[in-house]
Design a protein around this motif. Sequence first.
Motif, short mmCIF file in Angstrom:
data_model
loop_
_atom_site.label_atom_id
_atom_site.label_comp_id
_atom_site.label_asym_id
_atom_site.label_seq_id
_atom_site.Cartn_x
_atom_site.Cartn_y
_atom_site.Cartn_z
N ASP A 38 -3.02 9.89 -8.37
CA ASP A 38 -3.74 8.85 -9.11
C ASP A 38 -4.95 8.44 -8.28
O ASP A 38 -4.90 7.50 -7.49
N CYS A 39 -6.06 9.17 -8.44
CA CYS A 39 -7.23 8.96 -7.60
C CYS A 39 -7.86 7.58 -7.74
O CYS A 39 -8.23 6.97 -6.73
N PRO A 40 -8.04 7.04 -8.94
CA PRO A 40 -8.64 5.69 -9.05
C PRO A 40 -7.82 4.64 -8.31
O PRO A 40 -8.39 3.82 -7.58
N ARG A 41 -6.50 4.67 -8.49
CA ARG A 41 -5.66 3.70 -7.78
C ARG A 41 -5.74 3.90 -6.27
O ARG A 41 -5.85 2.94 -5.51
N LEU A 42 -5.74 5.15 -5.85
CA LEU A 42 -5.81 5.45 -4.43
C LEU A 42 -7.10 4.93 -3.81
O LEU A 42 -7.09 4.37 -2.71
N ASN A 43 -8.20 5.08 -4.51
CA ASN A 43 -9.49 4.58 -4.02
C ASN A 43 -9.47 3.07 -3.87
O ASN A 43 -9.93 2.52 -2.87
N TYR A 44 -8.95 2.37 -4.86
CA TYR A 44 -8.87 0.90 -4.79
C TYR A 44 -7.99 0.45 -3.64
O TYR A 44 -8.34 -0.48 -2.89
N PHE B 20 0.84 -1.21 0.00
CA PHE B 20 0.00 0.00 0.00
C PHE B 20 0.86 1.25 0.00
O PHE B 20 0.63 2.19 -0.77
N TYR B 21 1.89 1.28 0.83
CA TYR B 21 2.76 2.45 0.90
C TYR B 21 3.57 2.64 -0.38
O TYR B 21 3.82 3.78 -0.81
N VAL B 22 4.00 1.54 -0.99
CA VAL B 22 4.81 1.63 -2.21
C VAL B 22 3.97 2.11 -3.39
O VAL B 22 4.42 2.96 -4.18
N LEU B 23 2.75 1.58 -3.52
CA LEU B 23 1.90 1.92 -4.67
C LEU B 23 1.16 3.23 -4.49
O LEU B 23 0.54 3.73 -5.44
N LEU B 24 1.22 3.80 -3.30
CA LEU B 24 0.44 5.01 -3.00
C LEU B 24 0.93 6.19 -3.82
O LEU B 24 2.09 6.56 -3.79
N ARG B 25 -0.01 6.77 -4.57
CA ARG B 25 0.27 7.99 -5.34
C ARG B 25 -0.92 8.92 -5.20
O ARG B 25 -2.04 8.58 -5.59
N HIS B 26 -0.69 10.10 -4.67
CA HIS B 26 -1.78 11.03 -4.38
C HIS B 26 -2.34 11.66 -5.65
O HIS B 26 -3.41 12.27 -5.61
#
Length: 350
Positions: free
Chosen positions: A278-284, A270-276
Amino acid sequence: MNNSTCLLQPSLATTVALPVIYSCLFPAGSFGNILAAWIFSRKAPTRRTQYIYLANLVTANLFVCSTMPFLAAYFAGGNHWSYKSVECRIAHHVGTLVMHVSMYVTIIILCSIALSQYATLKKSSDPQYSQAVRESFCRCLLQAFCQPKFAKYLCIIIWLIVLCVTVTAITHDVQAWTWGDFHRCYNIKVEVGETTAKIAGSLATACFFVTFMTVLWSYYSLTSHLSKIQKNTCIGEKHLIYSTVKRNILVVQMILTVCFLPCHIFRPIFYVLLRHDDCPRLNYLVEIKNFLTCLAAAKSSLDPVINLLLDKTFKKSLYGLFKKSIPEHQKRDADIFTEMGKDMENFSRP
């Protein structure tokens, strides 16, 4: 890009499924753990090490269960609450914070139970173990988990740490609650956290994997030890006690694996893929995190069911509540999670 530009949009899975799950887990877990606490208070010997651990485990479970109504309300209406509203602060502090802290108490106590059972059986099955304990600091520390006095002090220290962490976190949040330009309670700051929260989450993840590997080591070490003594000696009536202890440690390992391992594997991802940005990815990612956290919280509601299915003493004590009297031969000292009891003490004597 400012974090506030990405607005989290919870799906029906979050706004409907999670509130329903928490609403179902709350009454089941509360009733089961209150019943378990009542049975412990009536049947369990207060000076037994296992009772001390289990009493604190039930207490931590009740704390987790008490947060579930706040979490259910948060996921159902948090997207409509104001970020600075009272209900948002209560849901965040009482719900999320207390639940996570209490869950780690259960993890540490489960590890202590496994170590206690391993050390007790190792001592009773190995005549040279007592002498070896005096010669090794690690073995001496391991043996301490079997002592009621050590168990009491350990649990007191755990709860004091919990109190300090909780008060410090709430104080910091209250001071920082006005930061940011968030309008809704369900936002990135609450769901993802800031740098301090991420550091705390990383340390908690490391703590979990230490306990996980400790329990895994105790199970395989015990399995290897039992296989060795079965080849060299005839253990006879002790076989049932050995099997019971081995099964109990395996149950602890399965609880950690099924309920807690997925969310702790996902946290660094979660911490590695977190990008503020990229809203769709963040929601998932946020929704996956919340469902895996729900799985971990479900363990507190399932503990009484596990005791009922696996422990004969707990089952007999529960059945005894619906009878006027219990036959004398069924009135054993209730060491709820283990069935070693006095038999273990008898065959461990020279």
